[in-house]
Design a protein around this motif. Structure first.
Motif, short mmCIF file in Angstrom:
data_model
loop_
_atom_site.label_atom_id
_atom_site.label_comp_id
_atom_site.label_asym_id
_atom_site.label_seq_id
_atom_site.Cartn_x
_atom_site.Cartn_y
_atom_site.Cartn_z
N HIS A 10 26.48 32.86 40.48
CA HIS A 10 27.83 33.18 40.00
C HIS A 10 28.54 34.16 40.94
O HIS A 10 29.74 34.03 41.19
N GLN A 69 29.57 32.13 44.00
CA GLN A 69 30.69 31.26 43.63
C GLN A 69 31.97 32.07 43.49
O GLN A 69 33.04 31.63 43.93
N SER A 70 31.87 33.23 42.90
CA SER A 70 33.02 34.11 42.74
C SER A 70 33.60 34.49 44.11
O SER A 70 34.81 34.43 44.32
N LEU A 110 35.57 31.72 45.62
CA LEU A 110 36.90 31.59 45.00
C LEU A 110 37.85 32.66 45.53
O LEU A 110 39.04 32.38 45.74
N GLU A 112 48.13 29.30 41.67
CA GLU A 112 46.78 28.86 42.06
C GLU A 112 45.89 30.04 42.46
O GLU A 112 44.75 30.12 41.98
N ARG A 161 44.84 31.77 39.29
CA ARG A 161 43.85 30.98 38.56
C ARG A 161 42.46 31.11 39.21
O ARG A 161 41.46 31.30 38.52
N LEU A 162 42.41 31.03 40.53
CA LEU A 162 41.14 31.15 41.24
C LEU A 162 40.51 32.53 41.03
O LEU A 162 39.30 32.63 40.81
N GLN A 178 41.05 34.59 38.51
CA GLN A 178 40.60 34.72 37.11
C GLN A 178 39.27 34.01 36.91
O GLN A 178 38.39 34.51 36.21
N GLU A 179 39.09 32.88 37.55
CA GLU A 179 37.81 32.17 37.49
C GLU A 179 36.72 32.98 38.20
O GLU A 179 35.58 33.07 37.73
N ALA A 180 37.08 33.60 39.32
CA ALA A 180 36.14 34.45 40.04
C ALA A 180 35.67 35.59 39.14
O ALA A 180 34.47 35.92 39.11
N ARG A 219 35.65 35.54 35.86
CA ARG A 219 34.82 34.98 34.79
C ARG A 219 33.37 34.87 35.27
O ARG A 219 32.43 35.19 34.55
N LEU A 220 33.20 34.45 36.52
CA LEU A 220 31.86 34.30 37.09
C LEU A 220 31.22 35.65 37.41
O LEU A 220 30.02 35.83 37.25
#
Length: 167
Positions: A78, A81-82, A85, A102, A105-106, A108-110, A112-113
């Motif tokens: 994770h 992966q973060s 991103l 975009e 969004r990337l 925020q996903e980073a 989350r991970l």
């Protein structure tokens, strides 16, 4: 060659600061024992430390495939992966397209991970600040300082926005 020999040699090179050779020895250990998830994990960490994020990701994914129950391997995956991103979001921003949806969004996903990613909070704060969302910028810079109170860039950016509030 025994995989453990490769691991010992890899650590010798890490202690010398030669991450390229360390990765080569980790890879030799992997070849000697391709079913050993720990070897992939250790190689991934060394690749990440030397900025080889694509390679770090591939090795982290393989470690998780070999031992899907390891929380340590999952956490590391994770984190990598973060970082991927964050790099992707940075590249989009550098293209100066003006499109912020975009990258946000990337990032925020980073987060989350990897909710402890100073880089993601810092970049998100910068994006919000540039877009005129000062409160969101302040919130993200404050998060960086919660994780690292000595982070000079976050200190400077937070001071800037707090100064704007007073005027």
């Amino acid at each position: 060659m025994d995989g453990e020999v490769g691991i010992r040699k890899a650590y010798e090179y890490i202690l010398k600061g030669d991450y390229e050779q360390a990765v080569r020895w980790f890879e030799a250990a992997i070849l000697a024992d391709p079913g050993n998830a720990d070897y992939y994990y250790k190689c991934s960490i060394t690749c990440a430390r030397s900025g080889k994020w694509a390679k770090a990701l591939a090795y982290a994914e393989e470690a998780v495939l070999l031992d899907e129950h390891s929380n340590v391997y999952q956490l590391h995956l994770h984190t990598v992966q973060s970082k991927q991103l964050i790099i992707e979001a940075s590249l989009i921003i550098e293209e100066a397209s003006g499109e912020l949806e975009e990258p946000v969004r990337l990032l925020q996903e980073a987060l989350r991970l990897d909710p402890l990613s100073e880089d993601a909070y810092l970049l998100l704060g910068a994006i919000y600040g540039e877009a005129g969302f000062d409160e969101l910028a302040v919130k993200n810079f404050t998060m960086v300082l919660g994780l690292n109170p000595q982070h000079t860039e976050a200190i400077d950016r937070l001071a800037y926005y707090e100064g704007k509030r007073r005027t």
